[in-house]
Scaffold this active site. Structure first.
Site, short mmCIF file in Angstrom:
data_model
loop_
_atom_site.label_atom_id
_atom_site.label_comp_id
_atom_site.label_asym_id
_atom_site.label_seq_id
_atom_site.Cartn_x
_atom_site.Cartn_y
_atom_site.Cartn_z
N TYR A 128 -26.36 84.59 158.27
CA TYR A 128 -25.79 83.26 157.98
C TYR A 128 -26.77 82.49 157.12
O TYR A 128 -27.94 82.34 157.48
CB TYR A 128 -25.50 82.50 159.27
CG TYR A 128 -24.83 81.17 158.99
CD1 TYR A 128 -23.46 81.12 158.72
CD2 TYR A 128 -25.56 79.99 158.95
CE1 TYR A 128 -22.84 79.92 158.43
CE2 TYR A 128 -24.94 78.79 158.65
CZ TYR A 128 -23.59 78.76 158.39
OH TYR A 128 -22.97 77.57 158.09
N GLN A 258 -41.28 69.00 155.01
CA GLN A 258 -40.34 69.34 156.08
C GLN A 258 -39.29 68.26 156.27
O GLN A 258 -38.16 68.55 156.67
CB GLN A 258 -41.09 69.59 157.38
CG GLN A 258 -41.88 70.88 157.38
CD GLN A 258 -41.02 72.09 157.04
OE1 GLN A 258 -40.11 72.44 157.78
NE2 GLN A 258 -41.30 72.73 155.91
N HIS A 261 -35.71 68.61 154.80
CA HIS A 261 -34.67 69.46 155.36
C HIS A 261 -33.52 68.68 155.99
O HIS A 261 -32.46 69.25 156.22
CB HIS A 261 -35.26 70.42 156.39
CG HIS A 261 -35.93 71.60 155.77
ND1 HIS A 261 -35.24 72.58 155.11
CD2 HIS A 261 -37.24 71.95 155.69
CE1 HIS A 261 -36.08 73.49 154.66
NE2 HIS A 261 -37.30 73.14 154.99
N GLU A 326 -41.43 74.91 165.50
CA GLU A 326 -41.03 75.98 164.58
C GLU A 326 -42.20 76.35 163.67
O GLU A 326 -42.54 77.52 163.53
CB GLU A 326 -39.84 75.51 163.74
CG GLU A 326 -39.38 76.53 162.72
CD GLU A 326 -38.35 75.97 161.76
OE1 GLU A 326 -37.59 76.77 161.19
OE2 GLU A 326 -38.32 74.74 161.56
N HIS A 327 -42.79 75.34 163.03
CA HIS A 327 -43.96 75.53 162.17
C HIS A 327 -45.11 74.70 162.72
O HIS A 327 -44.94 73.52 163.01
CB HIS A 327 -43.69 75.05 160.74
CG HIS A 327 -42.47 75.64 160.10
ND1 HIS A 327 -41.28 74.95 159.99
CD2 HIS A 327 -42.27 76.85 159.52
CE1 HIS A 327 -40.40 75.71 159.36
NE2 HIS A 327 -40.96 76.87 159.07
N ASP A 362 -42.14 79.49 153.79
CA ASP A 362 -40.70 79.37 153.63
C ASP A 362 -40.16 80.25 152.53
O ASP A 362 -39.07 80.80 152.63
CB ASP A 362 -40.33 77.91 153.31
CG ASP A 362 -40.26 77.04 154.55
OD1 ASP A 362 -40.29 77.58 155.67
OD2 ASP A 362 -40.15 75.80 154.40
N HIS A 421 -28.51 111.03 193.84
CA HIS A 421 -29.55 110.94 192.81
C HIS A 421 -30.65 111.97 193.07
O HIS A 421 -31.05 112.72 192.18
CB HIS A 421 -30.18 109.52 192.81
CG HIS A 421 -29.39 108.51 192.07
ND1 HIS A 421 -28.11 108.16 192.41
CD2 HIS A 421 -29.72 107.74 190.99
CE1 HIS A 421 -27.67 107.21 191.58
NE2 HIS A 421 -28.64 106.94 190.70
#
Length: 431
Positions: A128, A258, A261, A326-327, A362, A421
């Protein structure tokens, strides 16, 4: 930016708010469940209805898949320097993948059984690529590039189109570069549902990769089980942990990068230096006026950016682990760097040192920029090559290995009340 010092009344609350868990709002859960049900029952027609309602574009089932004529048009429209940059990024992704890919192995255990693992690519995966505020060409590479490196034969891409029904040409060329075998102009939770469940014209995939908004992330969560997923990568976020050695110009630039975004992004600075904090605030005010999205950036920073002044870097590392960014940009005196790296456990990706920047990660460096967000880094890691491989364990046994294993197997069989078994191994040890 909201700034908090230890003496501020709101400091404890700001620190506590950094401890996040990736739990969706009820309204998002309900909206996504409705979309998933629409696609499950309505197929292609439901995808076209969702495109009309959410993306304001008229599509028909025959329009969903990007055609070869559109691909040829995109190839002609994309400049040579863009294609060169795509190739450079893909080369680094393939290099990184070769180092991290899982490899077949065999060995012999204590009872003489040959044991091992085999790793093969998934047959069909979905990637995606979000649209939103910018054409995320790099995301096509940072998902599909790993699928290509591992050798996945069928790579199915979903990406939203514009109101004119067209997909950004650079995104199309990037998807072709990573070997996408099918490309559909569908976005949002409905795209995830189509990949997971299939429609009349789209066959379901085995695993879905890629970031998205909160509706995309929630669709992946709800459809886990019907399909495998990579992780829960939502809106972008960055945290900078720095001491007095950090360069305020560079720190401000990372935070602004950032903030580009979007409104759901999260931006944070944690520092032991009052001077650095003040200089970064001044630098942000100066730099933002020079950027093309200055008004937009100012709004994001006002609503989604936090600065914390802490007493020690150890305290800062604890906040990092609580936040699970995330970063993480880590800029401290060189002699402190390794100690702090050993303390930090939950960051999706770490950019260590004065010159390491999230932007290079990135776009170019090699590791995927598709990383856990919203606190999910406490449980998930970012995309990597071995996630595109299916693992199978293998056991081979000689009669001697069976005999050596029998006493232990019979104990387990007795304790669990599963005598068949034990018998299935015992009969192999008889003349």
């Amino acid at each position: 930016m909201k700034t908090y010092r230890k003496s501020d009344v709101g400091y404890a609350g700001a620190v506590a708010a950094m401890n996040r868990r990736a739990i969706p709002a009820t309204s998002v859960q309900e909206a996504v469940a409705s979309i998933v049900d629409m696609v499950a029952t309505g197929g292609d027609a439901a995808l076209c209805d969702c495109a009309r309602r959410f993306d304001h574009v008229e599509l028909h089932p025959a329009d969903l898949r990007v055609t070869e004529a559109e691909m040829a048009e995109a190839r002609a429209a994309v400049p040579a320097d863009v294609k060169e940059a795509l190739a450079a990024s893909l080369a680094n992704i393939e290099y990184f993948s070769r180092q991290s890919m899982r490899r077949d192995w065999t060995g012999v255990n204590a009872q003489g059984c040959e044991v091992g693992e085999r790793f093969v690519p998934f047959d069909r995966v979905g990637i995606y690529v979000p649209g939103g505020k910018a054409p995320l060409v790099s995301t096509a590479l940072m998902t599909g590039g790993f699928a290509k490196a591992v050798g996945v034969p069928e790579i199915v891409a979903m990406t939203p189109c514009g109101p004119d029904g067209k997909v950004n040409p650079a995104v199309l060329v990037a998807l072709e570069t990573v070997g996408a075998t099918e490309i559909y102009r569908i976005g949002g939770a409905q795209a995830i549902a189509a990949l997971a469940l299939g429609t009349e014209s789209i066959r379901p995939v085995q695993k879905i990769f890629g970031p998205g908004n909160r509706f995309v992330v929630e669709a992946k969560r709800q459809l886990l089980g019907a399909v495998a997923i990579d992780l829960l990568p939502g809106p972008s976020e960055v945290m900078v942990l720095a001491d007095e050695s950090a360069h305020p110009v560079y720190v401000a630039a990372d935070l602004l990068a950032q903030a580009e975004h979007g409104g759901d992004s999260v931006i944070a600075l944690v520092t032991t230096s009052e001077s650095l904090l003040e200089q970064v605030e001044a630098e942000i005010a100066r730099q933002v006026t020079q950027l093309s999205r200055s008004q937009y950036l100012s709004e994001v920073l006002a609503q989604r950016a936090t600065c914390l002044l802490v007493d020690s870097l150890e305290e800062g590392a604890d906040i990092v682990n609580s936040f699970a960014p995330e970063h993480l940009v880590l800029v401290v005196r060189p002699e402190l760097e390794n100690d702090l790296l050993s303390r930090i456990r939950t960051a999706g990706a770490i950019y260590a040192g004065t010159y390491a920047t999230v932007a290079c990660g990135d776009f170019l460096a090699g590791p995927s920029h598709t990383l856990p967000t919203g606190g999910s880094g406490k449980s998930f890691s970012g995309i990597r090559a071995d996630q595109f491989q299916r693992r199978t364990s293998i056991v081979r046994m000689t009669r001697e290995a069976a005999a050596a294993s029998l006493p232990y197997v019979q104990v387990f069989a007795r304790v669990e009340g599963l005598d068949a078994h034990g018998e299935s191994l015992r009969v192999r040890t008889q003349d």
